[in-house]
Structures are given as structure tokens and as C-alpha cells.
Design an enzyme around this catalytic site. Structure first.
Site, PDB file in Angstrom:
ATOM      1  N   LYS A 279       0.866  -1.187   0.000  1.00  0.00           N
ATOM      2  CA  LYS A 279       0.000   0.000   0.000  1.00  0.00           C
ATOM      3  C   LYS A 279       0.893   1.223   0.000  1.00  0.00           C
ATOM      4  O   LYS A 279       2.039   1.159   0.424  1.00  0.00           O
ATOM      5  CB  LYS A 279      -0.871   0.014   1.260  1.00  0.00           C
ATOM      6  CG  LYS A 279      -2.129   0.824   1.106  1.00  0.00           C
ATOM      7  CD  LYS A 279      -3.248  -0.014   0.530  1.00  0.00           C
ATOM      8  CE  LYS A 279      -4.479   0.814   0.242  1.00  0.00           C
ATOM      9  NZ  LYS A 279      -5.639  -0.051  -0.063  1.00  0.00           N
TER      10      LYS A 279
ATOM     11  N   ASP B 152      -7.018   4.384  -4.333  1.00  0.00           N
ATOM     12  CA  ASP B 152      -7.684   4.238  -3.031  1.00  0.00           C
ATOM     13  C   ASP B 152      -8.310   5.627  -2.802  1.00  0.00           C
ATOM     14  O   ASP B 152      -8.536   6.351  -3.778  1.00  0.00           O
ATOM     15  CB  ASP B 152      -6.659   3.851  -1.936  1.00  0.00           C
ATOM     16  CG  ASP B 152      -7.319   3.344  -0.660  1.00  0.00           C
ATOM     17  OD1 ASP B 152      -7.683   2.160  -0.602  1.00  0.00           O
ATOM     18  OD2 ASP B 152      -7.503   4.133   0.290  1.00  0.00           O
TER      19      ASP B 152
ATOM     20  N   SER C 244      -8.565  -5.701 -10.156  1.00  0.00           N
ATOM     21  CA  SER C 244      -7.236  -5.233 -10.551  1.00  0.00           C
ATOM     22  C   SER C 244      -6.391  -6.408 -11.051  1.00  0.00           C
ATOM     23  O   SER C 244      -5.649  -6.283 -12.027  1.00  0.00           O
ATOM     24  CB  SER C 244      -6.515  -4.582  -9.363  1.00  0.00           C
ATOM     25  OG  SER C 244      -6.938  -3.247  -9.190  1.00  0.00           O
TER      26      SER C 244
HETATM   27  N1  GLU Z   1      -7.429   0.285  -2.718  1.00  0.00           N
HETATM   28  C1  GLU Z   1      -8.193  -0.874  -3.020  1.00  0.00           C
HETATM   29  C2  GLU Z   1      -8.216  -1.790  -1.810  1.00  0.00           C
HETATM   30  O1  GLU Z   1      -8.261  -1.326  -0.705  1.00  0.00           O
HETATM   31  C3  GLU Z   1      -7.789  -1.553  -4.326  1.00  0.00           C
HETATM   32  C4  GLU Z   1      -6.345  -1.869  -4.475  1.00  0.00           C
HETATM   33  C5  GLU Z   1      -5.944  -2.388  -5.849  1.00  0.00           C
HETATM   34  O2  GLU Z   1      -6.782  -2.460  -6.745  1.00  0.00           O
HETATM   35  O3  GLU Z   1      -4.763  -2.715  -5.994  1.00  0.00           O
HETATM   36  O4  GLU Z   1      -8.229  -2.997  -1.905  1.00  0.00           O
END
Ligand code: GLU
Length: 445
Positions: free
Chosen positions: A126, A166, A377
Site C-alpha cells: 500500500k 484508493d 485489478s
Molecule cells: N485500494 C483498493 C483496496 O483497498 C484496491 C487496491 C488495488 O486495486 O490494488 O483494496
């Protein structure tokens, strides 16, 4: 908590002072893992938990940029590459003033288990920045994104680390980030970022996927009680990408969605949220929910206050971490709540989770219920790798299968460990065992 795990947890907390959200995420997972360690003492011998809590790599960097007035601005950028046992680090970037290392680590830690639960070959990571996009022009956002990527590019790649969006990072930001990555590296490496535009390597359904997935997971939970979304009264928090698509899907399944919120207040719309107007206000105009209420006859806007005061049979928290505390949970239960699916990451405090579980509410934790975004994704990465693009129907079918699969994995794991219906336990154990097995097989790394 199991005494052996508590000792490890205390050491981890002491090694990571001042990171409240990371501590919370760790504590919640550790509380589920006692029984696994009774069955698998080899995980303790190999110090899997100690290794899991220490990110493989943490990158913190300066992001200098100039605003439209020509003033120099400095922000802090982060990427925490947490665990690559199952695949390249995968997880979003969050741009919000509240972002600091503790937030990025909690999100990255959750992402490890979430990504494992999807069944796709993706590790956990992240990132983000304390940059506040609100009120910034497109040109400012672009200069910020270009500066951010000028440092980040050296750490990412389709086989290494694949960021996405995000909070505060959507299609616009991914576009600027991708453009700068391509310019610096001179590579059209589609699979380096996900959430791309549809004409340049993005996947259909990715924009809808987190919200849709949350509703699909919640529908699976409802089925275990012989119910569905049909006729439910739904309250959603937030009004961003996840919330909007959760509302759309819940409505498509026959629910009445009567309220949603933003950081200033909430709107109650007994006729059902007008999704086209909501999209216009939030996605096209980048406006506030107050504007929605002003233009929508019959809707009322409540400045401040908590959207959880509105009674509902299904609640979908889709805003941010710790937005729903024990008191709010108790009110929801008193008002007849049947099920809750977390569209956001860790929106319920530990007190709130305890209240829901005590009351027998169907509770779907974020790492299971909101995994549809990252799963899609992974489908985007799959399309990029094969230079293909799938239809909306095919992609949505894949997403649905994945969400039903996650529900099944959580439910059957909870059964196996003697606590039927405990999706928190099922998600934590289900995700953990997969990662722990891979880490054991790959030796001491
Ligand atoms: N931010 C999203 C999550 O909390 C998606 C992350 C992504 O697609 O890599 O899972």
C-alpha cells in the site's frame, strides 16, 4: 487472545510505536489466529507471525511540487511493500491529509490477507501521501502525481509492485501517474498500475468492482438466512467510488437505499438515492453531498451528525477507517440491523465489531467484503499480460465468481474452526493460512 500470540503482538506494537491503526489491524487478526497455531506449531517455529508483521520494504520519500500560485509545496510519499509470498506487491495509493506511516501499514497489512482471499496471485502492499487533493486544480494534481512518480517509478513494475487507487486516487490520478512512469522508463508497461482508463489498458468493471463486490458478498451472507437485498432498507456511508457503486448494485438487486454521507454530513432520501444525480454531483462536478440535497426534491441534508442514526436492515460502511464505533453499532442493532458489509477498509472499530457479533448480525469484514476491487485489478493485470480486453459481462461474471468464492472460503473456514457464521475468523484464518504456507515453502526470507 492466545498467550503465545499476545507476546508476539506486544513485541510488534513496541517496535512500531505511535501507529494506532496498524496496532488495531494486527490485534484484530491475531485474535483470530490462536486455533491455527494449535494445529500448525510449525508456523510458530518458523516465526511466520513475526515476519508477517515486518514489511519486506518500506519507502518514504519527499514529493516537491509547485502550486498554481508558483509556491513550493512539500508532501511525504509512502510505499510499503509488505509481503510478496503470493505475487507482486499489490494495493492502492491513498492521497489524504491523514496519511502517515501507521495508516499505510494498516492498509498494507490488511491487503496481504485480502489479496490472499481473492485466490489471485498477488502479494500485499500500500502507499500514498499526505497530499490533499481537495480544492486543487487538475494542473496541480498532475504536477503532484508527476513528482510522486518521479521517485516511485524505481520501486515498482509489473513483476515487482503494482499500485492502484484508493481514497483520493481515481482514474485522473492513475492517468497522470502512468504517463510519467511511461515517460521516465520509455516502456509501455500496462501492468505496472491498475485502474487505468479503458482505452489505454484498463479493465471494464474495475471502477464498479469494489462497490459491486461488497454488495455481492453481502448478498451471499443474506442468503445464509434465506434473505436477499430485495426489499432491504440500506444505509451507505461515504459517497465516493465505493459508495456510489455499492448503492447502484444494491438498487439493482431490489433494495431501497435511503441514505449516504460525506465528511460534512449525510443525506436522507426516502424515495431512494438518485444514482444519476449523485454521479453528476460527485464524479462529474467533484462537488459535495449538500449540492445533491439542494437539487433533489424530498431529500434532506443533515449537517454533521452520524449517518448510522438512520435505521436500516443492511448497512454498508464505504467511507474510511473507524467511521463506525460501538455506540453507532448499538444504535444500528437497536434499529433492526440484519447485515453489514464493509466496503471501506476497517470502518468498524473493534468495539463495533464486538457489538455486531454479540447481536448475531451478519458481519462481513472489509478484507473479505471489499476484495472485489483488488480482485478486478488482478483481472486487469491478466488482460494486460495477454494483451486482451474482456467484455463487461465476462468481467462481471469473473468478479461475481470471485466474491462468491471468498464468501465460501470464509464461511467454510469458520465452520472448520468451530465458529459458524464468524466471517472475521474465517477471513483472517483463510487469508493467513495461504500466505503462511507459501512463506514456509519459500524458506527463511
Ligand atoms: N485500494 C483498493 C483496496 O483497498 C484496491 C487496491 C488495488 O486495486 O490494488 O483494496
Amino acid at each position: 487472545m492466545d498467550a503465545r500470540l499476545e507476546a508476539i503482538r506486544d513485541t510488534v506494537l513496541a517496535r512500531n510505536p505511535g501507529e494506532a491503526e496498524f496496532h488495531q489491524a494486527i490485534t484484530e487478526v491475531f485474535e483470530s489466529l490462536g486455533p491455527v497455531h494449535d494445529r500448525h506449531p510449525e508456523f510458530l517455529e518458523a516465526a511466520i507471525l513475526e515476519r508477517l508483521c515486518e514489511p519486506e520494504r518500506q519507502i518514504i520519500f519527499r514529493v516537491p511540487w509547485t502550486d498554481d500560485a508558483g509556491r513550493v509545496q512539500i508532501n511525504r510519499g509512502f510505499r510499503v511493500e509488505f509481503n510478496s509470498a503470493l505475487g507482486p506487491y499489490k494495493g492502492g495509493l491513498r492521497f489524504h491529509p491523514s496519511v502517515y506511516l501507521g495508516i499505510v501499514k494498516f492498509l498494507g497489512f490488511e491487503q496481504i490477507f485480502k489479496n490472499a482471499l481473492t485466490g489471485m496471485p498477488i502479494g500485499g502492499g500500500k502507499g500514498g501521501s499526505d497530499f490533499d487533493p481537495r480544492g486543487r486544480s487538475d494542473a496541480e494534481v498532475m504536477r503532484f502525481c508527476q513528482s510522486f512518480m518521479t521517485e516511485l517509478y524505481r520501486h515498482i513494475g509489473e513483476y515487482t509492485d503494482v499500485p492502484a487507487g484508493d481514497i483520493g486516487v481515481g482514474g485522473r490520478e492513475i492517468g497522470y501517474l502512468f504517463g510519467q512512469y511511461k515517460r521516465i522508463t520509455n516502456r509501455y508497461e500496462s501492468g505496472v498500475l491498475t485502474g487505468k482508463g479503458i482505452s489505454w489498458g484498463g479493465s471494464l468493471v474495475r471502477p464498479e468492482a469494489t462497490g459491486f463486490g461488497t454488495v455481492i458478498f453481502t448478498q451471499e451472507m443474506l442468503k445464509t438466512r434465506g434473505a436477499s437485498f430485495e426489499g432491504q432498507r440500506v444505509v451507505v456511508s461515504g459517497s465516493g467510488n465505493v459508495a456510489i457503486n455499492a448503492i447502484a448494485k444494491a438498487q439493482a438487486l431490489g433494495a431501497a437505499v435511503v441514505a449516504c454521507s460525506d465528511s460534512s454530513g449525510y443525506v436522507v432520501d426516502e424515495a431512494g438515492i438518485d444514482i444519476a444525480l449523485l454521479r453528476d454531483v460527485k464524479e462529474v462536478e467533484r462537488g459535495r453531498l449538500k449540492d445533491y440535497a439542494e437539487r433533489r426534491g424530498g431529500a434532506s441534508y443533515v449537517e454533521g451528525g452520524s449517518v448510522w442514526d438512520v435505521n436500516a436492515t443492511v448497512a454498508l460502511p464505504c467511507a474510511t477507517q473507524n467511521e463506525l464505533d460501538g455506540d453507532a453499532a448499538a444504535r444500528l442493532v437497536r434499529n433492526g440491523l440484519l447485515a453489514l458489509g464493509e466496503g471501506a477498509n476497517m470502518p468498524s472499530t473493534r468495539d463495533a465489531v464486538a457489538v455486531f457479533q454479540e447481536a448475531g448480525v451478519l458481519f462481513g469484514p472489509g478484507k473479505a467484503a471489499n476484495a472485489g476491487g483488488v480482485a478486478t485489478s488482478a483481472l486487469e493485470m491478466q488482460q494486460n499480460a495477454s494483451r486482451d480486453s474482456w467484455s463487461f459481462e465476462h468481467t462481471e461474471e469473473r468478479l461475481t465468481d470471485i466474491m462468491v468464492g471468498i464468501h465460501h472460503r470464509c464461511a467454510s473456514t469458520a465452520d472448520e474452526y468451530g465458529d459458524p457464521g464468524n466471517y472475521v475468523l474465517g477471513a483472517n484464518i483463510g487469508g493467513f493460512v495461504k500466505v503462511a504456507d507459501a512463506m514456509l515453502a519459500q524458506g527463511l526470507i
